[in-house]
Design a protein around this motif. Structure first.
Motif, PDB file in Angstrom:
ATOM      1  N   UNK A   1     -41.550  -3.676  16.902  1.00  0.00           N
ATOM      2  CA  UNK A   1     -41.316  -3.151  15.558  1.00  0.00           C
ATOM      3  C   UNK A   1     -39.823  -3.039  15.243  1.00  0.00           C
ATOM      4  N   UNK A   2     -38.996  -2.979  16.245  1.00  0.00           N
ATOM      5  CA  UNK A   2     -37.557  -2.962  16.033  1.00  0.00           C
ATOM      6  C   UNK A   2     -36.991  -4.332  15.734  1.00  0.00           C
ATOM      7  N   UNK A   3     -37.687  -5.346  16.185  1.00  0.00           N
ATOM      8  CA  UNK A   3     -37.224  -6.721  15.940  1.00  0.00           C
ATOM      9  C   UNK A   3     -37.640  -7.245  14.575  1.00  0.00           C
ATOM     10  N   UNK A   4     -38.712  -6.703  14.026  1.00  0.00           N
ATOM     11  CA  UNK A   4     -39.236  -7.212  12.765  1.00  0.00           C
ATOM     12  C   UNK A   4     -38.214  -7.158  11.626  1.00  0.00           C
ATOM     13  N   UNK A   5     -37.507  -6.042  11.400  1.00  0.00           N
ATOM     14  CA  UNK A   5     -36.515  -6.025  10.312  1.00  0.00           C
ATOM     15  C   UNK A   5     -35.408  -7.069  10.498  1.00  0.00           C
ATOM     16  N   UNK A   6     -35.032  -7.317  11.731  1.00  0.00           N
ATOM     17  CA  UNK A   6     -33.982  -8.316  11.983  1.00  0.00           C
ATOM     18  C   UNK A   6     -34.497  -9.721  11.657  1.00  0.00           C
ATOM     19  N   UNK A   7     -35.726 -10.011  12.052  1.00  0.00           N
ATOM     20  CA  UNK A   7     -36.304 -11.313  11.721  1.00  0.00           C
ATOM     21  C   UNK A   7     -36.494 -11.464  10.223  1.00  0.00           C
ATOM     22  N   UNK A   8     -36.882 -10.389   9.565  1.00  0.00           N
ATOM     23  CA  UNK A   8     -37.015 -10.411   8.111  1.00  0.00           C
ATOM     24  C   UNK A   8     -35.659 -10.671   7.456  1.00  0.00           C
ATOM     25  N   UNK A   9     -34.622 -10.038   7.973  1.00  0.00           N
ATOM     26  CA  UNK A   9     -33.263 -10.273   7.481  1.00  0.00           C
ATOM     27  C   UNK A   9     -32.872 -11.734   7.653  1.00  0.00           C
ATOM     28  N   UNK A  10     -33.260 -12.321   8.767  1.00  0.00           N
ATOM     29  CA  UNK A  10     -32.952 -13.725   9.044  1.00  0.00           C
ATOM     30  C   UNK A  10     -33.547 -14.641   7.969  1.00  0.00           C
ATOM     31  N   UNK A  11     -34.828 -14.434   7.669  1.00  0.00           N
ATOM     32  CA  UNK A  11     -35.481 -15.290   6.674  1.00  0.00           C
ATOM     33  C   UNK A  11     -34.981 -15.010   5.260  1.00  0.00           C
ATOM     34  N   UNK A  12     -34.748 -13.767   4.922  1.00  0.00           N
ATOM     35  CA  UNK A  12     -34.234 -13.432   3.592  1.00  0.00           C
ATOM     36  C   UNK A  12     -32.835 -13.997   3.404  1.00  0.00           C
ATOM     37  N   UNK A  13     -32.008 -13.949   4.444  1.00  0.00           N
ATOM     38  CA  UNK A  13     -30.660 -14.495   4.320  1.00  0.00           C
ATOM     39  C   UNK A  13     -30.692 -16.009   4.109  1.00  0.00           C
ATOM     40  N   UNK A  14     -31.643 -16.692   4.713  1.00  0.00           N
ATOM     41  CA  UNK A  14     -31.727 -18.133   4.508  1.00  0.00           C
ATOM     42  C   UNK A  14     -32.226 -18.469   3.109  1.00  0.00           C
ATOM     43  N   UNK A  15     -33.103 -17.661   2.576  1.00  0.00           N
ATOM     44  CA  UNK A  15     -33.514 -17.845   1.177  1.00  0.00           C
ATOM     45  C   UNK A  15     -32.307 -17.616   0.269  1.00  0.00           C
ATOM     46  N   UNK A  16     -31.505 -16.611   0.596  1.00  0.00           N
ATOM     47  CA  UNK A  16     -30.283 -16.362  -0.166  1.00  0.00           C
ATOM     48  C   UNK A  16     -29.313 -17.522  -0.106  1.00  0.00           C
ATOM     49  N   UNK A  17     -29.185 -18.143   1.051  1.00  0.00           N
ATOM     50  CA  UNK A  17     -28.309 -19.316   1.187  1.00  0.00           C
ATOM     51  C   UNK A  17     -28.796 -20.439   0.277  1.00  0.00           C
ATOM     52  N   UNK A  18     -30.101 -20.677   0.274  1.00  0.00           N
ATOM     53  CA  UNK A  18     -30.648 -21.746  -0.575  1.00  0.00           C
ATOM     54  C   UNK A  18     -30.398 -21.457  -2.049  1.00  0.00           C
ATOM     55  N   UNK A  19     -30.577 -20.207  -2.458  1.00  0.00           N
ATOM     56  CA  UNK A  19     -30.331 -19.848  -3.849  1.00  0.00           C
ATOM     57  C   UNK A  19     -28.857 -20.009  -4.193  1.00  0.00           C
ATOM     58  N   UNK A  20     -27.979 -19.613  -3.280  1.00  0.00           N
ATOM     59  CA  UNK A  20     -26.537 -19.758  -3.495  1.00  0.00           C
ATOM     60  C   UNK A  20     -26.157 -21.227  -3.632  1.00  0.00           C
ATOM     61  N   UNK A  21     -26.726 -22.069  -2.797  1.00  0.00           N
ATOM     62  CA  UNK A  21     -26.409 -23.494  -2.843  1.00  0.00           C
ATOM     63  C   UNK A  21     -26.900 -24.118  -4.142  1.00  0.00           C
ATOM     64  N   UNK A  22     -28.084 -23.728  -4.591  1.00  0.00           N
ATOM     65  CA  UNK A  22     -28.611 -24.285  -5.838  1.00  0.00           C
ATOM     66  C   UNK A  22     -27.783 -23.827  -7.029  1.00  0.00           C
ATOM     67  N   UNK A  23     -27.370 -22.578  -7.027  1.00  0.00           N
ATOM     68  CA  UNK A  23     -26.575 -22.047  -8.128  1.00  0.00           C
ATOM     69  C   UNK A  23     -25.184 -22.673  -8.130  1.00  0.00           C
TER      70      UNK A  23
END
Length: 74
Positions: free
Chosen positions: A36-58
């Motif tokens: 349960x301690x690792x889940x937020x970090x993994x979630x951060x990993x995937x959310x940050x990659x979605x953010x990278x894709x949005x940044x690149x498209x913008x």
């Protein structure tokens, strides 16, 4: 893409990729060993990659990186 934009994108990608990996490695050192301690970090990993894709498209204006090549082939 301009050199400054490329450098900025590289730094953002580096931060978004390395930060969650460093956190995953550091969790046992700070005493968090359960899943349960690792889940937020993994979630951060995937959310940050979605953010990278949005940044690149913008930042790229929705242009293909093969824009000039695509025009020549038509």
């Amino acid at each position: 893409m301009e050199k400054n934009q490329s450098k900025k994108l590289s730094l953002i990608m580096l931060a978004c990729c390395l930060l969650p990996i460093i956190l995953l490695v550091a969790l046992p050192a700070i005493g968090i060993t359960n899943k349960s301690g690792r889940f937020p970090v993994l979630l951060l990993y995937f959310i940050s990659h979605i953010g990278i894709m949005m940044f690149m498209m913008r930042g790229g204006g929705h242009k293909s990186c093969h824009g000039e090549h695509d025009k020549e082939s038509q």
